[in-house]
Write an enzyme that holds these catalytic residues in place. Structure first.
Site, PDB file in Angstrom:
ATOM      1  N   ILE A  14       0.834  -1.209   0.000  1.00 30.11           N
ATOM      2  CA  ILE A  14       0.000   0.000   0.000  1.00 30.11           C
ATOM      3  C   ILE A  14       0.865   1.254   0.000  1.00 30.11           C
ATOM      4  O   ILE A  14       0.593   2.212  -0.730  1.00 30.11           O
ATOM      5  CB  ILE A  14      -0.964  -0.015   1.202  1.00 30.11           C
ATOM      6  CG1 ILE A  14      -1.971  -1.162   1.045  1.00 30.11           C
ATOM      7  CG2 ILE A  14      -1.691   1.323   1.336  1.00 30.11           C
ATOM      8  CD1 ILE A  14      -2.895  -1.357   2.229  1.00 30.11           C
ATOM      9  N   ILE A  59      10.004   2.189  12.641  1.00 29.92           N
ATOM     10  CA  ILE A  59       9.083   2.997  13.447  1.00 29.92           C
ATOM     11  C   ILE A  59       9.242   2.721  14.944  1.00 29.92           C
ATOM     12  O   ILE A  59       8.711   3.456  15.770  1.00 29.92           O
ATOM     13  CB  ILE A  59       7.610   2.776  13.039  1.00 29.92           C
ATOM     14  CG1 ILE A  59       7.215   1.303  13.146  1.00 29.92           C
ATOM     15  CG2 ILE A  59       7.363   3.327  11.637  1.00 29.92           C
ATOM     16  CD1 ILE A  59       5.729   1.043  12.923  1.00 29.92           C
ATOM     17  N   TYR A 146      -3.132  -9.692  15.894  1.00 29.75           N
ATOM     18  CA  TYR A 146      -3.115  -8.638  14.878  1.00 29.75           C
ATOM     19  C   TYR A 146      -4.327  -7.719  15.029  1.00 29.75           C
ATOM     20  O   TYR A 146      -4.198  -6.488  15.033  1.00 29.75           O
ATOM     21  CB  TYR A 146      -3.094  -9.251  13.474  1.00 29.75           C
ATOM     22  CG  TYR A 146      -3.306  -8.240  12.376  1.00 29.75           C
ATOM     23  CD1 TYR A 146      -2.309  -7.343  12.031  1.00 29.75           C
ATOM     24  CD2 TYR A 146      -4.517  -8.169  11.694  1.00 29.75           C
ATOM     25  CE1 TYR A 146      -2.502  -6.395  11.032  1.00 29.75           C
ATOM     26  CE2 TYR A 146      -4.726  -7.236  10.697  1.00 29.75           C
ATOM     27  CZ  TYR A 146      -3.720  -6.347  10.368  1.00 29.75           C
ATOM     28  OH  TYR A 146      -3.924  -5.406   9.389  1.00 29.75           O
TER      29      TYR A 146
END
Length: 311
Positions: A14, A59, A146
């Site tokens: 994405i 991150i 998740y």
């Protein structure tokens, strides 16, 4: 398009499609990726573009997140570990990446006074809710680590909007497919995996009876949603929106459509259903239409044709 964008997970499926569209619109883009899932081949064509800067990093590194957010107008936070089955096997890795990593990005964006923080959530947050279509505010209990990480991401973003005033919008993606999707992972999404195996003349594995259905969403719809979320009124912030088409197709239908298109007469191999999977998924996208001006333009059949033409 004016402004500077930071796209996390920029070399992923994405993320790389977002980078491409933003550059086409004339925006300046910083891409961050640790290349654990992303591939440099997805962004190779952009490296010579003067409006694009790629940073290999994580991150989970707060100081790096803070540095990269300086001077940024919009954050499109796509970086995460996906895959329900993999999260069932390695829950703590998902805690570290998806929850701590997102908290780092939110705090970095707050300190930098970013204008808009748009983040990837997931249809998995609906969990064991049997209601159809899936509608914001009617979530069930998470069925996988998740799913839980995505639910917590939404709670964090809501808090950062209410308490700190960071304008956050979440996008609950429903089974996205399209170009740059990795077919080689053990946990690859069904469409790229089916295409790869059928082209190689190999039988496809289907978990369960194949009659579970999904709202398969072509990547152009997701790219549009991210850009519109950046432009939406402040009244749209503090919420997560379904991003889908509002149509459902069974896994068996996906297989038969691809097999016919690729002229394969192989039959699939049916295996036991996987733990943590949602059986039925169909989205109500009316909140996204009203809140951010979302308008899905590519249905399933058109998306499949587009995908097969670019391979």
């Amino acid at each position: 398009m004016h402004g500077t964008f930071l796209v996390t997970g920029a070399a992923g499926f994405i993320g790389s499609n977002l980078v491409e569209e933003l550059l086409n619109l004339g925006a300046k883009v910083i891409g961050l990726d640790n290349l654990s899932n992303g591939r440099m081949s997805n962004i190779a064509d952009f490296l010579a573009n003067g409006n694009f800067q790629f940073v290999e990093g994580d991150i989970r590194d707060f100081e790096l997140c803070r540095k990269l957010c300086e001077g940024v107008d919009f954050v499109l936070h796509q970086a995460a570990l996906g895959s329900v089955p993999r999260s069932m096997a390695y829950p703590l890795i998902y805690e570290d990446n998806n929850i701590k990593g997102t908290a780092n990005m939110l705090e970095a964006a707050r300190l930098a006074e970013v204008k808009r923080f748009v983040y990837a959530s997931s249809s998995s947050v609906y969990g064991d809710s049997a209601a159809l279509p899936k509608k914001e505010g009617e979530e069930g209990r998470p069925l996988s680590p998740y799913a839980l990480t995505k639910k917590i991401n939404e709670e964090y973003a809501d808090l950062y909007w209410r308490v700190y005033g960071l304008p956050c919008i979440g996008l609950r993606y429903f089974n996205v497919f399209g170009k740059n999707q990795n077919p080689d992972s053990e946990y690859a999404a069904v469409i790229p995996k089916f295409i790869k195996l059928l082209r190689e003349g190999k039988r496809v594995d289907i978990y369960g009876n194949g009659e579970q259905f999904r709202d398969f969403t072509y990547i152009t719809n997701v790219v549009q949603a991210n850009i519109k979320a950046c432009q939406a009124d402040l009244s749209a912030c503090g919420r997560a929106y379904n991003i889908a088409v509002g149509e459902s197709h069974s896994v068996n239908k996906i297989y038969s459509t691809l097999a016919a298109a690729l002229k394969s007469n192989l039959t699939p191999n049916y295996l036991d259903r996987r733990a943590g999977d949602i059986e039925f998924s169909l989205a109500d996208v009316s909140a996204a239409v009203e809140g951010i001006g979302y308008s899905p333009t590519m249905g399933f059949e058109a998306g499949i044709k587009g995908l097969l033409n670019v391979k």
